[in-house]
Design an enzyme around this catalytic site. Structure first.
Site, short mmCIF file in Angstrom:
data_model
loop_
_atom_site.label_atom_id
_atom_site.label_comp_id
_atom_site.label_asym_id
_atom_site.label_seq_id
_atom_site.Cartn_x
_atom_site.Cartn_y
_atom_site.Cartn_z
N GLU A 112 0.86 -1.18 0.00
CA GLU A 112 0.00 0.00 0.00
C GLU A 112 0.90 1.23 0.00
O GLU A 112 2.05 1.15 0.35
CB GLU A 112 -0.88 0.01 1.25
CG GLU A 112 -1.84 -1.16 1.37
CD GLU A 112 -2.93 -1.15 0.31
OE1 GLU A 112 -3.26 -0.05 -0.20
OE2 GLU A 112 -3.44 -2.22 -0.02
N VAL A 167 -12.24 1.64 -13.67
CA VAL A 167 -12.76 0.76 -12.62
C VAL A 167 -12.30 1.34 -11.30
O VAL A 167 -11.12 1.59 -11.10
CB VAL A 167 -12.20 -0.68 -12.76
CG1 VAL A 167 -12.73 -1.56 -11.63
CG2 VAL A 167 -12.54 -1.26 -14.12
#
Ligand SMILES: *[C@@H]1O[C@H](CO)[C@@H](O)[C@H](O)[C@H]1NC(C)=O
Ligand SMILES: *[C@@H]1O[C@H](CO)[C@@H](O)[C@H](O)[C@H]1NC(C)=O
Ligand SMILES: *[C@@H]1O[C@H](CO)[C@@H](O)[C@H](O)[C@H]1NC(C)=O
Ligand SMILES: *[C@@H]1O[C@H](CO)[C@@H](O)[C@H](O)[C@H]1NC(C)=O
Length: 335
Positions: A112, A167
């Site tokens: 992340e 998306v």
């Protein structure tokens, strides 16, 4: 110095074919067959609590004598123990192993970005090595990479009947990407998939996006080297030209050819980007230029998490069990 050499080499302006030779070496680091020590890598927590590591490193990635385990009873045989940051946050530092051999490398593993990585300050002095998408990690594992082809090959573009797809699952009005989208959509139709738009079944992402000429590979936050599966899988694997929002263009160009993507910073405003995309929509030869590099490279999307674990063996063999303590994990990762 090694990292610096990597940067300099990758930043070669002409983006010669050889630019990727280094990344290939970096990832495949050549080994002396037969002479290598058998290594054991222990994964302390299965990432996100799910069982996904069953890697035969040799068969899958040509990394031999590297065995992966999640069996904690084998901790003392392991040369390296991997700790996934998200799980560490959930479990707490009191769930770290009690025993620690001085030679054993504890590797902090995180994919992340700093914007979505809490609790870093409490981890000062705990880990020896880092593994992340950052090039200057001890174990550098990008979300994807290009592999040079031995022989240039011909290819055909999938049929494109639609214009722009995006998306997005984590919709946040404060994210730069959502703000940019709100402006861009005034000038150009954009098909939005995910929680806030059209339905998209997981296994059809690539199939769906392949029909589009462009894909908005917008990262959730902007940080050095933070270029994710949004580019590698959603855009490149689908043969859609990525329109990127992330780190600056020069950072992308360390990993991919300059003519393989469109950067939002290339345009003074979303309106001008829209004008350019519409121009490419009508001009086939100009659009096709974004695929010229495909003749020489294949796209490799990194496999979570077995590839990551196997790469630790490569790193140990390349640099040895380099002594190190991450005294200030937060400062490094947030820089
Ligand atoms: C596998 O790695 C060895 C060296 O470790 C190398 O000689 C060989 O070419 C590699 N094979 C493939 C298919 O990459
Ligand atoms: C874990 O490792 C220990 C020590 O090698 C072994 O005795 C045990 O059977 C292993 N457990 C599993 C579930 O494989
Ligand atoms: C496509 O764009 C190029 C460069 O701007 C131009 O020379 C060419 O005439 C255009 N072709 C078409 C079919 O519009
Ligand atoms: C790993 O880090 C620990 C804790 O800071 C340290 O005591 C140990 O010497 C380090 N080991 C290596 C191989 O760097």
């Amino acid at each position: 110095p090694k990292e610096q050499a990597f940067f300099n080499f990758m930043a070669a302006p002409a983006f010669a074919l050889s630019s990727f030779t280094l990344i290939k070496k970096f990832l495949n680091s050549s080994l002396r067959r037969g002479a290598e020590e058998a290594l054991t890598v222990l994964l302390w927590w299965e990432p996100f609590g799910r069982s996904r590591v069953s890697g035969d490193c040799h068969r899958r990635f040509n990394i031999s004598a590297c065995s992966l385990t999640t069996n904690r009873s084998r901790q003392l045989e392991a040369q390296a123990v991997l700790f996934h940051h998200r799980d560490l946050l959930l479990q707490g530092t009191n769930q770290l192993p009690r025993l620690r051999a001085p030679e054993q490398l504890w590797v902090w593993m995180n994919f992340e970005s700093p914007s979505h990585s809490q609790g870093l300050r409490e981890l000062a002095g705990v880990f020896n090595w880092t593994m992340s998408y950052r090039v200057d990690s001890d174990v550098f594992v990008p979300y994807g990479y290009l592999q040079p082809r031995r022989d240039p090959h011909l290819f055909t573009l999938p049929k494109k009947s639609k214009l722009v797809a995006w998306v997005i699952s984590n919709w946040n009005e404060r994210h730069t990407r959502v703000q940019y989208y709100h402006q861009l959509k005034n000038y150009l139709p954009i098909d939005v998939y995910g929680a806030h738009g059209l339905e998209l079944k997981d296994d059809s992402v690539v199939k769906t996006i392949s029909k589009y000429k462009f894909y908005l590979a917008f990262e959730n936050s902007q940080h050095p080297d933070y270029i994710t599966e949004k580019l590698w899988r959603n855009a490149f694997t689908s043969w859609a030209v990525p329109v990127v929002l992330g780190p600056p263009r020069s950072n992308y160009e360390l990993f991919i050819p300059s003519n393989s993507f469109i950067h939002i910073d290339d345009f003074p405003s979303p309106m001008q980007l829209a004008v350019y995309l519409k121009f490419l929509d009508k001009n086939k030869s100009q659009y096709k230029r974004y695929f010229a590099w495909r003749k020489h490279y294949d796209v490799h999307v990194t496999s979570f998490w077995d590839e990551h674990c196997c790469r630790v063996c490569n790193a140990i063999r390349t640099v040895g069990k380099r002594r190190k303590v991450m005294e200030n994990l937060a400062n490094w990762f947030e820089s």
